[in-house]
Every structure is written in structure tokens, then in C-alpha cells.
Design an enzyme around this catalytic site. Structure first.
Site, mmCIF file in Angstrom:
data_model
loop_
_atom_site.group_PDB
_atom_site.id
_atom_site.type_symbol
_atom_site.label_atom_id
_atom_site.label_comp_id
_atom_site.label_asym_id
_atom_site.label_seq_id
_atom_site.Cartn_x
_atom_site.Cartn_y
_atom_site.Cartn_z
ATOM 1 N N LYS A 121 -12.019 0.209 -14.737
ATOM 2 C CA LYS A 121 -12.375 -1.105 -14.175
ATOM 3 C C LYS A 121 -12.796 -2.070 -15.290
ATOM 4 C CE LYS A 121 -11.645 -0.633 -9.722
ATOM 5 N NZ LYS A 121 -10.612 -1.437 -9.037
ATOM 6 N N VAL A 127 2.104 1.210 -6.460
ATOM 7 C CA VAL A 127 1.964 0.181 -7.503
ATOM 8 C C VAL A 127 2.183 0.734 -8.920
ATOM 9 C CG1 VAL A 127 0.498 -1.418 -6.210
ATOM 10 C CG2 VAL A 127 -0.562 0.454 -7.511
ATOM 11 N N TYR A 171 -13.484 5.956 -13.767
ATOM 12 C CA TYR A 171 -13.507 4.781 -12.909
ATOM 13 C C TYR A 171 -14.087 3.581 -13.661
ATOM 14 C CZ TYR A 171 -14.305 1.953 -8.720
ATOM 15 O OH TYR A 171 -14.291 0.960 -7.804
ATOM 16 N N ASP A 189 0.854 -1.187 0.000
ATOM 17 C CA ASP A 189 0.000 0.000 0.000
ATOM 18 C C ASP A 189 0.886 1.231 0.000
ATOM 19 O OD1 ASP A 189 -3.269 0.114 1.021
ATOM 20 O OD2 ASP A 189 -2.152 1.988 0.786
#
Ligand SMILES: [Zn+2]
Length: 653
Positions: free
Chosen positions: A554, A457, A550, A436
Site C-alpha cells: 500500500k 486485474v 500489505y 472484479d
């Protein structure tokens, strides 16, 4: 060795002082490691009838001397123990039963298997350790003569006998024949040291006195300043993961493999005579349970397993009872290029093996300097490894946890769905690597089976180096849960913010593509097949207005996962997607946002949380349960699936 006794800190009464003195020796790793050693004190108490009874308080099994308190001791009727010492034979199972029947407290832990030896000694307080210095001297070819030379007539010497009734009887014989008023210790060859006294302080001080004398002898043969270990190239993650797979195949179950390449270890594995000195046996037979009799030197796992089976064949008939062979996989691997690998069913087990073998390397090194390391015979080691009591433990052990010996990487593990997934996977036995941006990720889970790393990430270099550290810690990767994601504040497409779009894509899609590329070689080597679960969104099958970035990101990551499912099936890797919705216990939802959103819909917060077909509240834990099941064998035949975890949506159904 420094005397750390302090009357001010010593507990109350004989038992309190015994517990305190136990912690003093238990806190010293050169004396006692991981549950080794034991202590006792004898006292007179009144039982429930008011009658006086002599009691032996001896360390309970399962308790560690480093942290033991009075409740860790088992109170036994001393008179009964003395009766038991008069019988001619007692099997281990009989002894364990008799010891339990001699307890004054039915809820007490099982007494140490060395309880009868403690009972045999006439002194009130007894301390027993497996000190490195004593093991070094007693593992010499002329160990008995060296002990005699170092300690004179202050100790009596007992040849190696396996712990239990036979050892207690042998010690009683030695005591009868050799002990005198000045005897302050028993040295058990290839095993350790017993000291005793009128109280724990005296037993402790005698312990330190004898250890100090032994250490002085070792110092006379001190080594020249050690040369630096030769520099070696670090092994690649794939090399380690391949070795872990081979070890797991030999073990018949997934194993955790930890690598250690500190300076002392590197120097030991660089020894020209490594294969010869490291395969003579453990510093004391007791260690065999954690390290096996010998390490694998080099990388030929199959050859090691064959030699282990031959060793079993050589010895098992001698015992006259049916023995269940243990798995033939090594627990310690020594290789000049790898350093030391320690192997176990859990990360904790690899830590215990590491600590024990670090001391073993010291004992071997010192023993070789003093004339030659000669540990207990192969027969003795086998007998301890296949001890009735150890075999009974195996028979009692239930089925292992679903993910025992496996490693899961969870991104976004500091909060919300990621944290819930990390916890659920750990609860099912997995070792977990949590990533994280939030530094809180280092505290997601306690214990040896968790490695929390602060990782962005979207930073490829950071991902590569974190992954490498994870493989060094646990040996490979079996599961990946891609949970890190961002939801940028909603805006209509007509007002699209290019930066917000780019960030959504970078975190929610690009980073997962890189994660897939980097973890694929490791997942392909997972002993039971790799598993990947991607946390996408209900927005994929049912997008909402104002969430273009978003929803699109996704949807893209879902498509990426479907392609991975196609490409990786031949490698035995399953890739599935979950689509959660309205998970309100995550960082995205504050109480204010929730209240405002409920008001927008003309609902109470409670109604708003349950506005789905099932009228149920979906929590991070609900999602984590689905993810954990998808990783389990329950879904062994499922890949490329998209599973809604949304309480039911009429737009999806
Ligand atoms: Zn012992």
C-alpha cells in the site's frame, strides 16, 4: 404480423382491455419505440355525486405502451374535450392546461398531447402507432398514392401536421369530409397509423390488418439476399475517446458515446450513397428529440456543429418567439470504419437513440428500394425539435447531476469499498464500469448505466480487452477508482511467506501500475479532466506489526500515485489517495474475526469498531462518499493528496 390477442389474458373491463391491447402493440418494436404511440378507450362511469360521466382514458405521458397498466391512463371528461375541439386556436401551453383541468383525477399523469385526436374519433377504442411499415410507405415521394393503392378506401389520409391541437383539428376535418362506415384507420403521413373500433380488440385487429397489408407491399420489393458487410479494422480506444471529447466539447457537457458494429449497421454505413440518404431527415419528426434531424456522417464534429447552428439560424425567426438553441452536437454518428455511434447524456439515452436509428436504417433502406426515401421537410422537423412543450421541458429541467455523462471505472466492485464507490458514483450520475474476480460484479448495479466485467486485474490481456469493451460501451473514461486489493493473513517478517508477499505486490501495486498505464491515454481525453482515486490504507502512514506485505504494497501504490499526480497534472488529471481504516463491512472481516479481534483488545465488538479518535464507525459508504467528493469539483484544485478516512488515528494525526 401475428395476432397475439388472447381473451384469457385481456384485462377486465374497457380500461383493462385497453391496457392489455396497449402492451401488445407496445411490445412490438416495429410498431412502437420508447414511449412512442398512444391508445385510449371511452367509458361511462359515475362520479362522486353518482352522476354519469363520459370519460376518455388516454395514455399518460411518461408511460410506455410496452409496460403500461390501467394506472398509466389519464381519465378526462369527454364532453369538455369535445368543447375544446370547437375553439379556433389553442396554443400548446393552453392545451396542456385545459387537458389537466379536464381530468377526473388530480393525481393522474399528464394526458397524451394527442388526447384531443382520440376524443374526436367517435369509436370507443383507439390505437395509434408509429409503425415502420407505415413510415416507410408514407416517406415515399408518392406516399399518398401508395397508401391509397395499398389500403383503398379503408383509411382516410391526413397530411403531416405537428401533434397537438392543430393535428386534432386537421384530423376532424378529414374525418368530416372523408370518413364513412367502412373507414377503419387514419394514416398520418410521415407520422403513423390510428385505428379504432367498438372495443380494443377490434381496434387492435384492424391495426394488425393494415400493418400486414403495408408489410405485404414492402415484401413485393424485397431486397436480394444482403451481401456481407465489408470487414473493417476496429477503431482504437483512443480514437473513440477523442471523438467523444470532441462531441462533448460541442455539446458543452460530457456525453456518453456507444459504438454499434453489428452486421446490419456495418452494411448500412458501407453504402456508397450513405452521406446522401442518411441526411434527408428522420423517419418521423418525433425522432428528432433523440437523434437530431440528421446524423454526423464521418468524424467532422466541428463541421456538424456549424451546420446545426446554421439550421437553427435558418428557422428560429419564423417562430416569432425567443427560442433557446439546443446544443449542436450530433446524437448519431455514421462512419464506414466506426459503424454507428449513438450519443446521449446517459447510457439509457444512447440505447434509445440506437433503437430508433436501427429502425430508421430499415425505413431508409426499404424506402430507397421502393423509389426513394422522402421524409418530412426541414421546417416540420425544426418545429417539432423546438416545440413549445419541449422548450418548456428544458426550462423546467434542473441542474444536471454532478457526474452526468461521465464514466467511472471501479476495480474490486463486487463488494465492500469498491461496490460502495460504484453505487455512489452512479447515484451522482456517472456511468460505471465495475471490475472484479467475483462474478457477482455483474450485479453490483442495475440498468443501462452499468457494465460489470469479471476481470483479474493482474492479467494484462484481460485488463486491455475489458477496457476496450468499456470504451465501446460508454465512449471513454473520466474517473478511475482503484479499489481491488488483497490482505494476506498477517505474519511477522521472520516468517515471511514469499508467495504471499508476491501476491500482495501483484494485486496491490503491479496491477495498479498497469491500470495507470492503460487508462492514462483515456483519462487525458476526459472532457472535464481525468480523476483517479486510489484506495490505500491507514497502514501507509501508520504501519502495523505482522502486516509487512500489505503495508509495503500500500505504501508502494501510494508512491506510484504521487508520481502519477506529478506526471499527469499537465494532462489535467488529478490523482489522490484515501487511507481508510477499520472498514468492517467488507469481505475481509467476518463476524468471528471481528469478535476475536475485539476480545484480543479486551473490548466489545461495538467498542472495537469505534476505537478511533472520533469514536465513529467507518463504513464502505463513508469511504465512498470521500472518494466521490474527491472526484467532484469540490476538490478541483487538489492532486497528490492523501486523505485519511479512519475516524482519526493518534498515530496519523
Ligand atoms: Zn404519434
Amino acid at each position: 404480423m401475428r395476432n397475439r390477442w388472447s381473451d384469457a389474458d385481456a384485462g377486465d373491463g374497457p380500461l383493462g382491455q385497453c391496457a392489455y391491447g396497449s402492451r401488445l402493440i407496445g411490445g412490438e418494436p416495429t410498431l412502437v419505440l420508447h414511449g412512442g404511440g398512444n391508445t385510449s378507450v371511452k367509458a361511462e362511469i359515475a362520479d362522486v355525486t353518482g352522476a354519469p360521466v363520459e370519460v376518455l382514458y388516454v395514455k399518460g405521458s411518461g408511460h410506455d405502451l410496452a409496460s403500461i397498466g390501467p394506472e398509466g391512463f389519464a381519465p378526462l371528461r369527454l364532453a369538455r374535450l369535445r368543447e375544446l375541439l370547437t375553439v379556433t386556436a389553442l396554443s400548446d401551453a393552453q392545451m396542456v392546461n385545459e387537458l389537466r383541468c379536464a381530468l377526473l383525477d388530480a393525481s393522474a399523469p399528464d394526458p397524451s398531447v394527442e388526447a384531443l385526436l382520440h376524443a374526436m374519433l367517435p369509436h370507443r377504442a383507439v390505437q395509434h402507432s408509429h409503425a415502420d411499415a407505415i413510415l416507410t410507405l408514407t416517406n415515399l415521394a408518392d406516399g399518398e398514392a401508395v397508401i391509397r393503392d395499398v389500403f383503398g378506401d379503408d383509411v382516410a389520409i391526413v397530411p403531416y401536421v405537428m401533434p397537438g391541437f392543430d393535428l386534432a383539428v386537421r384530423c376532424a376535418e378529414v374525418w368530416r369530409d372523408r370518413a364513412h362506415a367502412g373507414t377503419i384507420g387514419l394514416v398520418l403521413l410521415n407520422h403513423g397509423l390510428f385505428t379504432f373500433g367498438d372495443d380494443t380488440r377490434e381496434a387492435y385487429e384492424r391495426h394488425l390488418d393494415l400493418i400486414t397489408r403495408a408489410e405485404r407491399r414492402l415484401a413485393e420489393h424485397n431486397a436480394p439476399a444482403p451481401a456481407p458487410a465489408p470487414a473493417r479494422a476496429r477503431p482504437t480506444s483512443a480514437e473513440l475517446a477523442l471523438l467523444r471529447r470532441e462531441i462533448s466539447e460541442a455539446a458543452g457537457r460530457p456525453m456518453i458515446v456507444a459504438r454499434h458494429a453489428d452486421e446490419d449497421t456495418a452494411r448500412f454505413v458501407a453504402r456508397a450513397d450513405l452521406a446522401e440518404v442518411a441526411t434527408r431527415g428522420p423517419a418521423t419528426p418525433d425522432h428528432v428529440i433523440r437523434t437530431k434531424r440528421v446524423p454526423l456522417v464521418g468524424r467532422d464534429v466541428a463541421g456538424y456543429a456549424d451546420r446545426y447552428r446554421e439550421y437553427f439560424e435558418r428557422h428560429h425567426r419564423r417562430r416569432g418567439t425567443e427560442l433557446k438553441p439546443l446544443d449542436p452536437a450530433p446524437r448519431i454518428v455514421l462512419d464506414p470504419d466506426l459503424g454507428m455511434l449513438t450519443v446521449g447524456g446517459s447510457a439509457k439515452d444512447t440505447d434509445v437513440a440506437r433503437d430508433i436509428y436501427r429502425h430508421t436504417m430499415d425505413v431508409i433502406t426499404a424506402g430507397e428500394r421502393l423509389g426513394g426515401y422522402r421524409p418530412a421537410s426541414e421546417e416540420h422537423i425544426f418545429d417539432l425539435e423546438y416545440w413549445d412543450l419541449e422548450q418548456a421541458k428544458l426550462r423546467r429541467a434542473g441542474a444536471p447531476q454532478a457526474f452526468a455523462g461521465e464514466v467511472a471505472l471501479v476495480t474490486g466492485a463486487a463488494s465492500g469499498i469498491g461496490r460502495a464507490c460504484a453505487r455512489a458514483l452512479a447515484a451522482a450520475g456517472a456511468s460505471v464500469v465495475g471490475w472484479d474476480l467475483d462474478a457477482g460484479v455483474t450485479r453490483t448495479l442495475p440498468g443501462a448505466g452499468y457494465l460489470g466485467q469479471v476481470v483479474d486485474v493482474t492479467d494484462r490481456a484481460a485488463v486491455e480487452s475489458a477496457l476496450r469493451a468499456a470504451v465501446e460501451r460508454f465512449g471513454g473514461l473520466d474517473m478511475v477508482v482503484a479499489s481491488a486489493g488483497v490482505f494476506k493473513a498477517g505474519a511477522p517478517i521472520s516468517a515471511l511467506d514469499a508467495d504471499a508477499w508476491r501476491t500482495s505486490m501483484a494485486v496491490n501495486v503491479d496491477s495498479v501500475a498497469v491500470l495507470f498505464r492503460e487508462t492514462h491515454p483515456l483519462l487525458a481525453l476526459a472532457p472535464r479532466g481525468g480523476r483517479v482515486v486510489v484506495i490505500a490504507s491507514r497502514n501507509v502512514p501508520a504501519p502495523g506489526p505482522g502486516a509487512a506485505a500489505y503495508s509495503a504494497s500500500k505504501a508502494a501504490v501510494t508512491q506510484l500515485s504521487r508520481v502519477a499526480a506529478l506526471e499527469w497534472a499537465a494532462d489535467g488529471i488529478r490523482v489522490n489517495v484515501v487511507h481508510p481504516d477499520a472498514v468492517f463491512d467488507t469481505g475481509l472481516w467476518t463476524e468471528e474475526v471481528l469478535a476475536k479481534r475485539a476480545a484480543d483488545y479486551g473490548m466489545t465488538v461495538e467498542e472495537y469498531k469505534r476505537r478511533n479518535l472520533l469514536r465513529t464507525e467507518v463504513s464502505s459508504t463513508t469511504v465512498a462518499q470521500a472518494v466521490t467528493r474527491l472526484c467532484s469539483d469540490d476538490f478541483a484544485a487538489t492532486t497528490g493528496a492523501q486523505i485519511p478516512v479512519d475516524g482519526g488515528s493518534e498515530r496519523v494525526v
